[in-house]
Motif scaffolding. Structure first.
Motif, PDB file in Angstrom:
ATOM      1  N   LYS A   1       0.808  -1.219   0.000  1.00 34.66           N
ATOM      2  CA  LYS A   1       0.000   0.000   0.000  1.00 34.66           C
ATOM      3  C   LYS A   1       0.846   1.276   0.000  1.00 34.66           C
ATOM      4  CE  LYS A   1      -4.388  -1.530   1.994  1.00 34.66           C
ATOM      5  NZ  LYS A   1      -5.145  -1.068   0.806  1.00 34.66           N
ATOM      6  N   LEU A   2       2.146   1.137   0.230  1.00 31.72           N
ATOM      7  CA  LEU A   2       3.028   2.293   0.243  1.00 31.72           C
ATOM      8  C   LEU A   2       3.217   2.830  -1.176  1.00 31.72           C
ATOM      9  CD1 LEU A   2       5.742   0.934   2.699  1.00 31.72           C
ATOM     10  CD2 LEU A   2       3.972   2.623   3.224  1.00 31.72           C
ATOM     11  N   GLU A   3       3.429   4.139  -1.266  1.00 32.10           N
ATOM     12  CA  GLU A   3       3.605   4.784  -2.573  1.00 32.10           C
ATOM     13  C   GLU A   3       4.930   5.542  -2.611  1.00 32.10           C
ATOM     14  OE1 GLU A   3       0.317   7.293  -3.517  1.00 32.10           O
ATOM     15  OE2 GLU A   3      -1.187   5.829  -2.851  1.00 32.10           O
ATOM     16  N   PHE A   4       5.544   5.538  -3.789  1.00 35.47           N
ATOM     17  CA  PHE A   4       6.725   6.374  -4.020  1.00 35.47           C
ATOM     18  C   PHE A   4       6.240   7.687  -4.609  1.00 35.47           C
ATOM     19  CE2 PHE A   4      10.178   7.751  -6.961  1.00 35.47           C
ATOM     20  CZ  PHE A   4      11.133   8.033  -5.991  1.00 35.47           C
ATOM     21  N   GLY A   5       6.506   8.782  -3.910  1.00 33.75           N
ATOM     22  CA  GLY A   5       5.979  10.056  -4.382  1.00 33.75           C
ATOM     23  C   GLY A   5       6.657  11.228  -3.704  1.00 33.75           C
ATOM     24  N   ASP A   6       5.893  12.279  -3.476  1.00 34.11           N
ATOM     25  CA  ASP A   6       6.443  13.509  -2.914  1.00 34.11           C
ATOM     26  C   ASP A   6       5.787  13.840  -1.580  1.00 34.11           C
ATOM     27  OD1 ASP A   6       8.260  14.690  -5.097  1.00 34.11           O
ATOM     28  OD2 ASP A   6       6.425  14.185  -6.190  1.00 34.11           O
TER      29      ASP A   6
ATOM     30  N   LYS B   1      20.899  -6.977   1.921  1.00 34.05           N
ATOM     31  CA  LYS B   1      20.581  -6.419   0.608  1.00 34.05           C
ATOM     32  C   LYS B   1      20.461  -4.909   0.714  1.00 34.05           C
ATOM     33  CE  LYS B   1      17.509  -6.992  -3.378  1.00 34.05           C
ATOM     34  NZ  LYS B   1      16.354  -7.713  -3.966  1.00 34.05           N
ATOM     35  N   LYS B   2      20.865  -4.235  -0.370  1.00 35.98           N
ATOM     36  CA  LYS B   2      20.699  -2.786  -0.482  1.00 35.98           C
ATOM     37  C   LYS B   2      19.533  -2.490  -1.420  1.00 35.98           C
ATOM     38  CE  LYS B   2      25.680  -2.058   0.055  1.00 35.98           C
ATOM     39  NZ  LYS B   2      26.910  -1.473  -0.541  1.00 35.98           N
ATOM     40  N   TYR B   3      18.764  -1.461  -1.087  1.00 42.75           N
ATOM     41  CA  TYR B   3      17.587  -1.083  -1.864  1.00 42.75           C
ATOM     42  C   TYR B   3      17.658   0.398  -2.222  1.00 42.75           C
ATOM     43  CZ  TYR B   3      15.650  -5.415   0.124  1.00 42.75           C
ATOM     44  OH  TYR B   3      15.438  -6.719   0.515  1.00 42.75           O
ATOM     45  N   THR B   4      17.098   0.749  -3.374  1.00 46.47           N
ATOM     46  CA  THR B   4      16.908   2.159  -3.682  1.00 46.47           C
ATOM     47  C   THR B   4      15.700   2.650  -2.892  1.00 46.47           C
ATOM     48  OG1 THR B   4      15.400   1.744  -5.532  1.00 46.47           O
ATOM     49  CG2 THR B   4      17.771   1.777  -6.018  1.00 46.47           C
ATOM     50  N   LEU B   5      15.506   3.964  -2.859  1.00 46.07           N
ATOM     51  CA  LEU B   5      14.349   4.514  -2.153  1.00 46.07           C
ATOM     52  C   LEU B   5      13.050   3.959  -2.728  1.00 46.07           C
ATOM     53  CD1 LEU B   5      13.146   6.406  -0.054  1.00 46.07           C
ATOM     54  CD2 LEU B   5      13.370   8.285  -1.698  1.00 46.07           C
ATOM     55  N   GLU B   6      12.958   3.881  -4.040  1.00 49.01           N
ATOM     56  CA  GLU B   6      11.743   3.384  -4.680  1.00 49.01           C
ATOM     57  C   GLU B   6      11.488   1.921  -4.338  1.00 49.01           C
ATOM     58  OE1 GLU B   6       9.593   3.795  -9.079  1.00 49.01           O
ATOM     59  OE2 GLU B   6      11.660   4.448  -8.748  1.00 49.01           O
ATOM     60  N   GLU B   7      12.542   1.168  -4.028  1.00 56.07           N
ATOM     61  CA  GLU B   7      12.415  -0.262  -3.713  1.00 56.07           C
ATOM     62  C   GLU B   7      12.172  -0.532  -2.234  1.00 56.07           C
ATOM     63  OE1 GLU B   7      15.499  -2.055  -7.105  1.00 56.07           O
ATOM     64  OE2 GLU B   7      16.240  -1.457  -5.114  1.00 56.07           O
ATOM     65  N   ALA B   8      12.091   0.517  -1.394  1.00 52.35           N
ATOM     66  CA  ALA B   8      11.950   0.332   0.051  1.00 52.35           C
ATOM     67  C   ALA B   8      10.782  -0.567   0.454  1.00 52.35           C
ATOM     68  CB  ALA B   8      11.839   1.686   0.739  1.00 52.35           C
TER      69      ALA B   8
ATOM     70  N   LEU C   1       8.735  -8.876   6.473  1.00 47.55           N
ATOM     71  CA  LEU C   1       7.428  -9.461   6.811  1.00 47.55           C
ATOM     72  C   LEU C   1       7.382 -10.939   6.467  1.00 47.55           C
ATOM     73  CD1 LEU C   1       4.677  -8.475   7.952  1.00 47.55           C
ATOM     74  CD2 LEU C   1       3.936  -8.169   5.590  1.00 47.55           C
ATOM     75  N   ASP C   2       8.012 -11.312   5.354  1.00 46.03           N
ATOM     76  CA  ASP C   2       8.023 -12.709   4.906  1.00 46.03           C
ATOM     77  C   ASP C   2       9.158 -13.511   5.531  1.00 46.03           C
ATOM     78  OD1 ASP C   2       5.867 -12.081   3.318  1.00 46.03           O
ATOM     79  OD2 ASP C   2       7.038 -11.835   1.478  1.00 46.03           O
ATOM     80  N   ARG C   3       9.933 -12.876   6.410  1.00 44.18           N
ATOM     81  CA  ARG C   3      11.053 -13.521   7.113  1.00 44.18           C
ATOM     82  C   ARG C   3      12.093 -14.052   6.132  1.00 44.18           C
ATOM     83  NH1 ARG C   3       8.400 -17.702  11.075  1.00 44.18           N
ATOM     84  NH2 ARG C   3      10.555 -17.950  11.752  1.00 44.18           N
ATOM     85  N   LYS C   4      12.360 -13.255   5.094  1.00 43.54           N
ATOM     86  CA  LYS C   4      13.341 -13.635   4.077  1.00 43.54           C
ATOM     87  C   LYS C   4      14.607 -12.772   4.138  1.00 43.54           C
ATOM     88  CE  LYS C   4       9.976 -15.509   0.782  1.00 43.54           C
ATOM     89  NZ  LYS C   4       9.384 -15.397  -0.579  1.00 43.54           N
ATOM     90  N   MET C   5      14.634 -11.838   5.054  1.00 43.28           N
ATOM     91  CA  MET C   5      15.792 -10.949   5.169  1.00 43.28           C
ATOM     92  C   MET C   5      16.878 -11.615   6.004  1.00 43.28           C
ATOM     93  SD  MET C   5      16.895  -7.827   4.341  1.00 43.28           S
ATOM     94  CE  MET C   5      15.493  -6.704   4.187  1.00 43.28           C
ATOM     95  N   LEU C   6      18.058 -11.770   5.418  1.00 44.37           N
ATOM     96  CA  LEU C   6      19.209 -12.273   6.156  1.00 44.37           C
ATOM     97  C   LEU C   6      20.004 -11.078   6.656  1.00 44.37           C
ATOM     98  CD1 LEU C   6      20.456 -15.222   3.884  1.00 44.37           C
ATOM     99  CD2 LEU C   6      19.106 -15.356   5.978  1.00 44.37           C
ATOM    100  N   GLY C   7      20.178 -10.999   7.964  1.00 45.02           N
ATOM    101  CA  GLY C   7      20.873  -9.854   8.518  1.00 45.02           C
ATOM    102  C   GLY C   7      20.015  -8.604   8.395  1.00 45.02           C
ATOM    103  N   LYS C   8      20.606  -7.532   7.869  1.00 42.77           N
ATOM    104  CA  LYS C   8      19.950  -6.234   7.857  1.00 42.77           C
ATOM    105  C   LYS C   8      19.829  -5.699   6.427  1.00 42.77           C
ATOM    106  CE  LYS C   8      18.451  -2.723  10.444  1.00 42.77           C
ATOM    107  NZ  LYS C   8      19.251  -1.984  11.420  1.00 42.77           N
ATOM    108  N   GLY C   9      18.686  -5.107   6.112  1.00 42.60           N
ATOM    109  CA  GLY C   9      18.510  -4.411   4.853  1.00 42.60           C
ATOM    110  C   GLY C   9      18.767  -2.927   5.030  1.00 42.60           C
ATOM    111  N   VAL C  10      19.162  -2.251   3.944  1.00 41.19           N
ATOM    112  CA  VAL C  10      19.402  -0.814   4.005  1.00 41.19           C
ATOM    113  C   VAL C  10      18.903  -0.157   2.735  1.00 41.19           C
ATOM    114  CG1 VAL C  10      21.769  -1.011   3.093  1.00 41.19           C
ATOM    115  CG2 VAL C  10      21.135   0.991   4.459  1.00 41.19           C
ATOM    116  N   VAL C  11      18.233   0.979   2.900  1.00 38.43           N
ATOM    117  CA  VAL C  11      17.778   1.789   1.781  1.00 38.43           C
ATOM    118  C   VAL C  11      18.802   2.895   1.573  1.00 38.43           C
ATOM    119  CG1 VAL C  11      15.991   3.364   0.944  1.00 38.43           C
ATOM    120  CG2 VAL C  11      15.346   1.272   2.166  1.00 38.43           C
ATOM    121  N   VAL C  12      19.350   2.949   0.367  1.00 38.05           N
ATOM    122  CA  VAL C  12      20.378   3.945   0.047  1.00 38.05           C
ATOM    123  C   VAL C  12      19.722   5.045  -0.789  1.00 38.05           C
ATOM    124  CG1 VAL C  12      22.601   4.343  -1.058  1.00 38.05           C
ATOM    125  CG2 VAL C  12      22.156   2.162   0.079  1.00 38.05           C
ATOM    126  N   ILE C  13      19.787   6.266  -0.283  1.00 40.50           N
ATOM    127  CA  ILE C  13      19.147   7.397  -0.962  1.00 40.50           C
ATOM    128  C   ILE C  13      20.110   7.961  -2.019  1.00 40.50           C
ATOM    129  CG2 ILE C  13      17.925   9.563  -0.647  1.00 40.50           C
ATOM    130  CD1 ILE C  13      16.728   7.216   0.943  1.00 40.50           C
TER     131      ILE C  13
END
Length: 324
Positions: free
Chosen positions: A14-19, A297-304, A312-324
């Motif tokens: 339900k999250l949106e990438f926007g302003d 894993k590293k994610y872009t802002l749009e991929e957050a 939520l799906d318990r598939k993250m190993l260690g820590k994820g980070v969003v890189v702006i």
């Protein structure tokens, strides 16, 4: 500014990438140009209106950031423009800019990258507070970590070894357990395929574990509690499983054990001096190479939103980070 926007409470899709409008700076706040934002389980809860802190809609999730100061209020005099910092913002971090109370902002230690800084406070802060301040874990004791390949779990594995404990890592897959071994775990349990209580007894020669670190909850809590030693300490850290367990209260009586709540966010506010001392110790260990964040894993802002779904799906190993 660009941001991930929560307009209605719900799941990550339900999250949106926007302003969003640029944040307004309070008199005792700093404005940070975000370079990286850690991904944490509370982010999943806050967008569903299931967390202790409840921001008004619309807002951006993301509670742990690193970046540079680009503005501050008239009562702030301890920071400079352009200064690299890490900060606990609670929410607002999945965005290009965030305003944060100055007492929740810390100078970036030299030698620490933004990505590592933005993924350290929640996980290592929570786990160190739990093991040191709440359980008083001692050298030579045995620590069981549930959900051991997640962000806080993997931090607890590492910190348990630094403290000098024997660490048993429990997780749901062989891939996750292999990562725990690489981080120093002495023993492993696959609690999806093995009997958790019996394996605890086997590994400890019937004695049980001194400390249980539980960020999972659900069906694993009771067998782990049954595997605790006399006068053991059971740390309630969270409920990543989604179910808050109902504990038979005769078990603490029979075990002579303690069930201890761990709420690091509140600790960091109400006992700020002690929390800052913990952070200084953690940073020292990072710079010494004694602990090292595993960024899954590293994610872009749009991929957050994808990062939150992985948690939520318990598939993250260690820590994820969003890189702006």
């Amino acid at each position: 500014m660009k941001a991930i926007v929560c307009k209605t409470f719900g799941l990550p899709d339900k999250l949106e990438f926007g302003d969003l409008p640029d944040p307004k700076i309070g008199s005792n706040q700093v404005l940070i140009a975000v370079e990286a934002c850690g991904v944490n389980f509370p982010d999943v809860l806050i967008i569903q209106d299931k967390y202790q802190f409840k921001p008004e809609l619309p807002f951006s999730p993301g509670g742990e950031v690193a970046g540079k100061i680009i503005g501050f209020g008239d009562q702030v005099n301890q920071f400079q423009l352009g200064q690299p910092v890490l900060a606990l913002c609670g929410w607002g971090g999945f965005a290009e800019k965030v305003a944060v109370d100055s007492d929740r902002v810390f100078p970036m230690p030299p030698g620490l990258s933004s990505e590592i800084a933005a993924t350290t406070l929640y996980t290592y802060g929570t786990s160190y507070h739990a093991l040191k301040d709440r359980a008083n874990l001692q050298q030579g004791e045995t620590l069981l970590v549930l959900g051991a390949a997640g962000g806080v779990g993997l931090a607890a594995v590492e910190l348990g070894k630094v403290i000098g404990a024997k660490v048993i890592a429990a997780a749901s897959s062989n891939e996750k357990l292999q990562l725990c071994l690489e981080k120093g775990a002495d023993e492993i349990i696959n609690y999806e395929t093995e009997d958790l209580k019996n394996r605890i007894k086997e590994i400890t020669g019937g004695k049980g574990v001194d400390v249980v670190y539980d960020p999972v909850g659900g069906k694993f809590t009771e067998p782990a509690l049954r595997g605790i030693a006399w006068k053991g300490r059971y740390l309630i850290v969270g409920f990543a499983n989604g179910d808050i367990p109902q504990i038979p209260m005769n078990l603490p009586l029979l075990k002579g054990c303690s069930i201890i709540g761990v709420f690091w966010g509140q600790f960091s506010k109400l006992e700020a001096k002690a929390s800052f001392q913990n952070i200084r110790q953690l940073v020292a260990w990072i710079l010494e190479g004694k602990i090292k964040q595993h960024i899954g894993k590293k994610y872009t802002l749009e991929e957050a939103p994808e990062a939150l779904k992985a948690i939520l799906d318990r598939k993250m190993l260690g820590k994820g980070v969003v890189v702006i």
